[in-house]
Write a protein that holds these residues in place. Structure first.
Motif, PDB file in Angstrom:
ATOM      1  N   THR A 103       0.804  -1.215   0.000  1.00  0.00           N
ATOM      2  CA  THR A 103       0.000   0.000   0.000  1.00  0.00           C
ATOM      3  C   THR A 103       0.839   1.269   0.000  1.00  0.00           C
ATOM      4  O   THR A 103       0.340   2.337  -0.354  1.00  0.00           O
ATOM      5  CB  THR A 103      -0.950   0.039   1.213  1.00  0.00           C
ATOM      6  OG1 THR A 103      -0.179  -0.045   2.415  1.00  0.00           O
ATOM      7  CG2 THR A 103      -1.958  -1.098   1.164  1.00  0.00           C
ATOM      8  N   ARG A 104       2.104   1.173   0.384  1.00  0.00           N
ATOM      9  CA  ARG A 104       2.939   2.368   0.497  1.00  0.00           C
ATOM     10  C   ARG A 104       4.053   2.428  -0.555  1.00  0.00           C
ATOM     11  O   ARG A 104       4.915   3.298  -0.485  1.00  0.00           O
ATOM     12  CB  ARG A 104       3.561   2.433   1.896  1.00  0.00           C
ATOM     13  CG  ARG A 104       2.551   2.581   3.001  1.00  0.00           C
ATOM     14  CD  ARG A 104       3.176   2.806   4.380  1.00  0.00           C
ATOM     15  NE  ARG A 104       4.599   2.644   4.465  1.00  0.00           N
ATOM     16  CZ  ARG A 104       5.210   1.656   5.120  1.00  0.00           C
ATOM     17  NH1 ARG A 104       4.515   0.731   5.730  1.00  0.00           N
ATOM     18  NH2 ARG A 104       6.523   1.596   5.172  1.00  0.00           N
ATOM     19  N   SER A 105       4.048   1.511  -1.511  1.00  0.00           N
ATOM     20  CA  SER A 105       5.173   1.476  -2.452  1.00  0.00           C
ATOM     21  C   SER A 105       4.713   1.582  -3.896  1.00  0.00           C
ATOM     22  O   SER A 105       3.567   1.313  -4.231  1.00  0.00           O
ATOM     23  CB  SER A 105       5.974   0.188  -2.262  1.00  0.00           C
ATOM     24  OG  SER A 105       5.171  -0.934  -2.567  1.00  0.00           O
ATOM     25  N   ASN A 106       5.644   1.981  -4.724  1.00  0.00           N
ATOM     26  CA  ASN A 106       5.477   1.990  -6.178  1.00  0.00           C
ATOM     27  C   ASN A 106       6.447   0.938  -6.690  1.00  0.00           C
ATOM     28  O   ASN A 106       7.667   1.127  -6.644  1.00  0.00           O
ATOM     29  CB  ASN A 106       5.818   3.377  -6.727  1.00  0.00           C
ATOM     30  CG  ASN A 106       5.751   3.439  -8.230  1.00  0.00           C
ATOM     31  OD1 ASN A 106       6.174   2.518  -8.941  1.00  0.00           O
ATOM     32  ND2 ASN A 106       5.255   4.546  -8.742  1.00  0.00           N
ATOM     33  N   LEU A 107       5.920  -0.187  -7.162  1.00  0.00           N
ATOM     34  CA  LEU A 107       6.752  -1.329  -7.518  1.00  0.00           C
ATOM     35  C   LEU A 107       7.776  -0.996  -8.608  1.00  0.00           C
ATOM     36  O   LEU A 107       8.955  -1.345  -8.492  1.00  0.00           O
ATOM     37  CB  LEU A 107       5.880  -2.510  -7.935  1.00  0.00           C
ATOM     38  CG  LEU A 107       6.606  -3.804  -8.247  1.00  0.00           C
ATOM     39  CD1 LEU A 107       7.463  -4.265  -7.072  1.00  0.00           C
ATOM     40  CD2 LEU A 107       5.599  -4.875  -8.632  1.00  0.00           C
ATOM     41  N   ALA A 108       7.357  -0.313  -9.647  1.00  0.00           N
ATOM     42  CA  ALA A 108       8.278   0.025 -10.738  1.00  0.00           C
ATOM     43  C   ALA A 108       9.416   0.913 -10.239  1.00  0.00           C
ATOM     44  O   ALA A 108      10.583   0.684 -10.571  1.00  0.00           O
ATOM     45  CB  ALA A 108       7.531   0.708 -11.877  1.00  0.00           C
ATOM     46  N   LEU A 109       9.081   1.899  -9.436  1.00  0.00           N
ATOM     47  CA  LEU A 109      10.099   2.798  -8.899  1.00  0.00           C
ATOM     48  C   LEU A 109      11.026   2.057  -7.936  1.00  0.00           C
ATOM     49  O   LEU A 109      12.242   2.254  -7.953  1.00  0.00           O
ATOM     50  CB  LEU A 109       9.441   3.987  -8.203  1.00  0.00           C
ATOM     51  CG  LEU A 109      10.366   5.091  -7.718  1.00  0.00           C
ATOM     52  CD1 LEU A 109      11.231   5.628  -8.849  1.00  0.00           C
ATOM     53  CD2 LEU A 109       9.555   6.213  -7.089  1.00  0.00           C
ATOM     54  N   GLN A 113      15.037   1.760  -8.227  1.00  0.00           N
ATOM     55  CA  GLN A 113      15.936   2.214  -7.161  1.00  0.00           C
ATOM     56  C   GLN A 113      16.823   1.076  -6.663  1.00  0.00           C
ATOM     57  O   GLN A 113      18.008   1.296  -6.384  1.00  0.00           O
ATOM     58  CB  GLN A 113      15.121   2.807  -6.010  1.00  0.00           C
ATOM     59  CG  GLN A 113      14.479   4.125  -6.383  1.00  0.00           C
ATOM     60  CD  GLN A 113      13.529   4.618  -5.314  1.00  0.00           C
ATOM     61  OE1 GLN A 113      12.569   3.937  -4.953  1.00  0.00           O
ATOM     62  NE2 GLN A 113      13.813   5.795  -4.779  1.00  0.00           N
ATOM     63  N   LEU A 114      16.285  -0.132  -6.571  1.00  0.00           N
ATOM     64  CA  LEU A 114      17.095  -1.268  -6.137  1.00  0.00           C
ATOM     65  C   LEU A 114      18.186  -1.581  -7.155  1.00  0.00           C
ATOM     66  O   LEU A 114      19.314  -1.915  -6.786  1.00  0.00           O
ATOM     67  CB  LEU A 114      16.207  -2.483  -5.883  1.00  0.00           C
ATOM     68  CG  LEU A 114      16.846  -3.620  -5.097  1.00  0.00           C
ATOM     69  CD1 LEU A 114      17.308  -3.160  -3.719  1.00  0.00           C
ATOM     70  CD2 LEU A 114      15.871  -4.786  -4.964  1.00  0.00           C
ATOM     71  N   ARG A 115      17.873  -1.447  -8.430  1.00  0.00           N
ATOM     72  CA  ARG A 115      18.882  -1.644  -9.481  1.00  0.00           C
ATOM     73  C   ARG A 115      20.012  -0.623  -9.331  1.00  0.00           C
ATOM     74  O   ARG A 115      21.196  -0.960  -9.424  1.00  0.00           O
ATOM     75  CB  ARG A 115      18.245  -1.555 -10.870  1.00  0.00           C
ATOM     76  CG  ARG A 115      19.263  -1.716 -12.004  1.00  0.00           C
ATOM     77  CD  ARG A 115      18.636  -1.703 -13.402  1.00  0.00           C
ATOM     78  NE  ARG A 115      17.694  -0.616 -13.610  1.00  0.00           N
ATOM     79  CZ  ARG A 115      16.377  -0.780 -13.817  1.00  0.00           C
ATOM     80  NH1 ARG A 115      15.840  -1.975 -13.832  1.00  0.00           N
ATOM     81  NH2 ARG A 115      15.607   0.267 -14.003  1.00  0.00           N
TER      82      ARG A 115
END
Length: 123
Positions: A103-109, A113-115
């Motif tokens: 609910t608090r995250s944007n999966l694509a972003l 960012q992890l990359r």
């Protein structure tokens, strides 16, 4: 270039981050961990995902695919778990593990960012 502590702290700045870890999937040992919840032992969760990574690596090898895993996504009812094997020569056998609140995250972003964190990680 970022060291392990900096990389894990950076992972926790990703919107919705619950916890992050760097894991050796050959041994199942966590090399660094940050975050988590009282209900979820992040060290146990990260180590448990070594089986997932090893199984996928074996499958790719058996299929003779000339490719690498960019990341893996496990979607739970309220969380995303992203597994990102390291591709640098120093990172062979390691993966970044990130737990996110759905609910608090944007999966694509978060994947982007992890990359970036992986690219800057120096072991």
């Amino acid at each position: 270039m970022a060291n392990l502590d900096t990389a894990l702290k950076d992972a926790m700045t990703i919107d919705g981050a619950i916890g992050a870890a760097l894991v050796d999937y050959t041994s199942g040992m966590t090399l660094g961990v940050v975050g988590g919840t009282p209900e979820i032992d992040l060290t146990v969760a990260a180590a448990g995902n070594t089986d997932v990574v090893r199984a996928k690596m074996r499958t790719i090898e058996m299929l003779k695919l000339n490719d690498e895993i960019e990341d893996m996504l496990i979607t739970l009812g309220g969380q995303y778990h992203i597994i990102r094997p390291l591709t640098g020569s120093n990172g062979k056998g390691l993966f970044l593990y990130l737990m996110l609140s759905k609910t608090r995250s944007n999966l694509a972003l978060a994947r982007h960012q992890l990359r970036t964190i992986e690219e800057q990680l120096e072991l």
